[in-house]
Design an enzyme around this catalytic site. Structure first.
Site, PDB file in Angstrom:
ATOM      1  N   ASN A 173      64.990  -5.393  64.693  1.00 21.33           N
ATOM      2  CA  ASN A 173      65.415  -6.349  63.671  1.00 21.33           C
ATOM      3  C   ASN A 173      65.775  -7.700  64.287  1.00 21.33           C
ATOM      4  OD1 ASN A 173      66.227  -7.280  61.074  1.00 21.33           O
ATOM      5  ND2 ASN A 173      68.339  -6.920  61.651  1.00 21.33           N
ATOM      6  N   ALA A 189      57.455  -8.245  64.423  1.00 16.37           N
ATOM      7  CA  ALA A 189      57.486  -7.449  65.659  1.00 16.37           C
ATOM      8  C   ALA A 189      56.093  -7.188  66.228  1.00 16.37           C
ATOM      9  CB  ALA A 189      58.200  -6.130  65.409  1.00 16.37           C
ATOM     10  N   HIS A 192      59.254   1.612  65.283  1.00 14.64           N
ATOM     11  CA  HIS A 192      58.753   0.374  64.703  1.00 14.64           C
ATOM     12  C   HIS A 192      57.574  -0.077  65.558  1.00 14.64           C
ATOM     13  CE1 HIS A 192      62.228  -0.086  62.104  1.00 14.64           C
ATOM     14  NE2 HIS A 192      62.961   0.294  63.119  1.00 14.64           N
TER      15      HIS A 192
END
Length: 118
Positions: free
Chosen positions: A82, A70, A44
Site C-alpha cells: 500500500n 505496484a 499482491h
C-alpha cells in the site's frame, strides 16, 4: 477452525450466524482438505509491467499511458504494498505535472483546459 465452529454454536453468536458454507469435516484429515480447498495464497502482484516502462513510468510504445501502481515496482518490497503504491502514485503525479509543458495539445483530442491543466 474446529474451535471457531464451537464458538459460533454458542450464544450470542449462534443467534446471528447463518448456516455453515462448507460441509462439516468428518475428522482432522477432512478438516485439512476443506481448509486447503478454501484457502489461497495471499499476495499482491508487483513487477508485472516494470520491464515495459521507462524511467517516467510511461508504457513503452504507447503514447500518453503511464502506470502508477505496484505493477511498476521492479521487485516486491519487504513492506505491505500500500505505502509503496501510494509513493509510486505520488511520483507519477509529479512526473505528469512536470511534463505538462511537453504535451502537444495541438494534435490532441482534448485541450489543456478540458483536461484541467490550465
Amino acid at each position: 477452525v474446529m474451535k471457531a465452529r464451537e464458538l459460533v454454536k454458542t450464544s450470542p453468536l449462534s443467534e446471528v450466524v447463518g448456516k455453515e458454507l462448507t460441509p462439516p469435516a468428518q475428522g482432522r484429515d477432512d478438516e485439512r482438505v476443506n481448509i486447503q480447498k478454501a484457502s489461497m495464497p495471499y499476495h499482491h502482484s508487483t513487477g508485472t509491467c516494470s520491464s515495459c516502462l521507462d524511467d517516467q513510468l510511461r508504457v513503452k510504445g504507447i503514447d500518453r499511458l503511464r502506470v502508477a501502481d505496484a505493477s511498476s515496482l521492479p521487485f516486491h518490497p519487504r513492506v505491505p504494498t500500500n505505502a509503496s503504491s501510494m509513493a509510486v502514485g505520488a511520483r507519477c503525479a509529479s512526473l505528469i505535472a512536470n511534463s505538462r509543458e511537453e504535451m502537444d495539445f495541438e494534435n490532441s483530442d482534448y485541450s489543456a483546459k478540458e483536461l484541467g491543466l490550465t
